[in-house]
Design a protein around this motif. Structure first.
Motif, PDB file in Angstrom:
ATOM      1  N   ARG A 237     -34.371  46.159 -48.666  1.00 35.36           N
ATOM      2  CA  ARG A 237     -33.717  46.065 -47.223  1.00 35.36           C
ATOM      3  C   ARG A 237     -34.654  46.142 -46.149  1.00 35.36           C
ATOM      4  O   ARG A 237     -34.403  46.029 -44.833  1.00 35.36           O
ATOM      5  CB  ARG A 237     -32.598  46.937 -47.044  1.00 35.36           C
ATOM      6  CG  ARG A 237     -31.177  46.296 -47.806  1.00 35.36           C
ATOM      7  CD  ARG A 237     -30.321  47.546 -47.922  1.00 35.36           C
ATOM      8  NE  ARG A 237     -29.619  47.676 -46.575  1.00 35.36           N
ATOM      9  CZ  ARG A 237     -28.565  48.524 -46.701  1.00 35.36           C
ATOM     10  NH1 ARG A 237     -28.170  49.174 -47.677  1.00 35.36           N
ATOM     11  NH2 ARG A 237     -27.937  48.646 -45.616  1.00 35.36           N
TER      12      ARG A 237
ATOM     13  N   ARG B 109     -40.039  38.535 -48.922  1.00 36.03           N
ATOM     14  CA  ARG B 109     -39.143  39.442 -49.515  1.00 36.03           C
ATOM     15  C   ARG B 109     -39.203  38.727 -50.713  1.00 36.03           C
ATOM     16  O   ARG B 109     -38.855  39.512 -52.067  1.00 36.03           O
ATOM     17  CB  ARG B 109     -37.592  39.569 -49.214  1.00 36.03           C
ATOM     18  CG  ARG B 109     -36.797  40.691 -49.648  1.00 36.03           C
ATOM     19  CD  ARG B 109     -35.478  40.508 -49.652  1.00 36.03           C
ATOM     20  NE  ARG B 109     -35.477  41.116 -47.934  1.00 36.03           N
ATOM     21  CZ  ARG B 109     -34.114  41.351 -47.300  1.00 36.03           C
ATOM     22  NH1 ARG B 109     -33.133  40.602 -48.109  1.00 36.03           N
ATOM     23  NH2 ARG B 109     -34.081  41.669 -46.390  1.00 36.03           N
TER      24      ARG B 109
ATOM     25  N   ALA C 123     -29.154  43.399 -52.891  1.00 35.53           N
ATOM     26  CA  ALA C 123     -28.591  43.255 -51.349  1.00 35.53           C
ATOM     27  C   ALA C 123     -28.482  44.630 -51.001  1.00 35.53           C
ATOM     28  O   ALA C 123     -28.696  45.281 -49.742  1.00 35.53           O
ATOM     29  CB  ALA C 123     -27.344  42.624 -51.248  1.00 35.53           C
ATOM     30  N   GLU C 124     -28.230  45.761 -51.959  1.00 36.67           N
ATOM     31  CA  GLU C 124     -28.135  47.126 -51.614  1.00 36.67           C
ATOM     32  C   GLU C 124     -29.162  47.819 -51.693  1.00 36.67           C
ATOM     33  O   GLU C 124     -29.314  49.070 -51.388  1.00 36.67           O
ATOM     34  CB  GLU C 124     -27.078  47.806 -52.477  1.00 36.67           C
ATOM     35  CG  GLU C 124     -25.685  47.203 -52.392  1.00 36.67           C
ATOM     36  CD  GLU C 124     -24.714  47.512 -53.449  1.00 36.67           C
ATOM     37  OE1 GLU C 124     -25.104  48.211 -54.419  1.00 36.67           O
ATOM     38  OE2 GLU C 124     -23.455  47.209 -53.358  1.00 36.67           O
TER      39      GLU C 124
END
Length: 209
Positions: A168, A176, A162-163
């Motif tokens: 992203r 994705r 998520a980071e």
């Protein structure tokens, strides 16, 4: 000195039908290299979690490509690469870990496999944040004009993924999930399955690098 007249560029074409002999000669039965780079990246003393990465390369019809070269490049368990250019952030270097491997998809099953360790998180470009653990892939074969580059992320690294600045940039609707490898236990070993789709509805995200 004679100046040659201008001639137009020769038309390009894909690699020939026997390209696998030059790319993965040992698998094709030819022992022509002094050092045959293999698919095992660690030695017994290498720190880190032992994992197996395996999968198939599928064409637009869903059929496996059975003679494709697959190369991977990854960080060690501490997030450092075995390359002199990766010294700006003082990441730990592990001399026992090669960090690079080569394999071919099996001529019968179409399956490729690597025995490696799970990489650590890597410092992002210009020191901005941390990237999630990942493995870089490069593919080449007959019918492929330019080698294809992609990444494999680990589906069980939810927080890190998520980071990750690269993930992203890819909207969930833009496939994705094609970059995520699923984890399973098989015969006491940790296996990450990662199929790569060259075309079609499930086409893997490739990068222009």
């Amino acid at each position: 000195m004679t100046v040659l007249p201008y001639t137009p560029e020769t038309p390009s074409q894909t690699a020939g039908p026997y390209v696998h002999i030059g790319l993965i000669p040992q698998q094709a039965g030819f022992d022509i290299f002094q050092n045959n780079f293999g698919n095992v990246l660690f030695v017994p003393e290498t720190p880190g979690e032992r994992i197996r990465i395996e999968g198939r390369i599928l064409d637009g019809t869903g059929s496996p490509v059975r003679d494709m070269l697959v190369e991977i490049w990854q960080a060690n368990a501490a997030g450092g690469f075995s390359h002199p250019a990766d010294r700006q952030y003082n990441q730990p270097v592990d001399p026992s870990f090669r960090g690079w491997g080569r394999a071919g998809t099996d001529f019968e099953t179409g399956v490729y496999a690597f025995e490696t360790i799970k990489p650590g998180r890597v410092i992002g470009r210009r020191g901005h944040g941390l990237m999630a653990p990942h493995v870089n892939f490069w593919l080449a074969a007959r019918g492929v004009n330019i080698g294809l580059s992609t990444r494999m992320y680990f589906a069980d690294e939810l927080i890190a993924n998520a980071e990750d600045p690269v993930l992203r940039m890819i909207e969930p609707a833009m496939r994705r999930d094609t970059l995520l490898a699923r984890r399973e236990q098989r015969d006491g070993k940790t296996v990450y399955s990662f199929d790569i789709h060259l075309q079609g509805k499930r086409e893997t995200v490739f990068f222009d690098v």
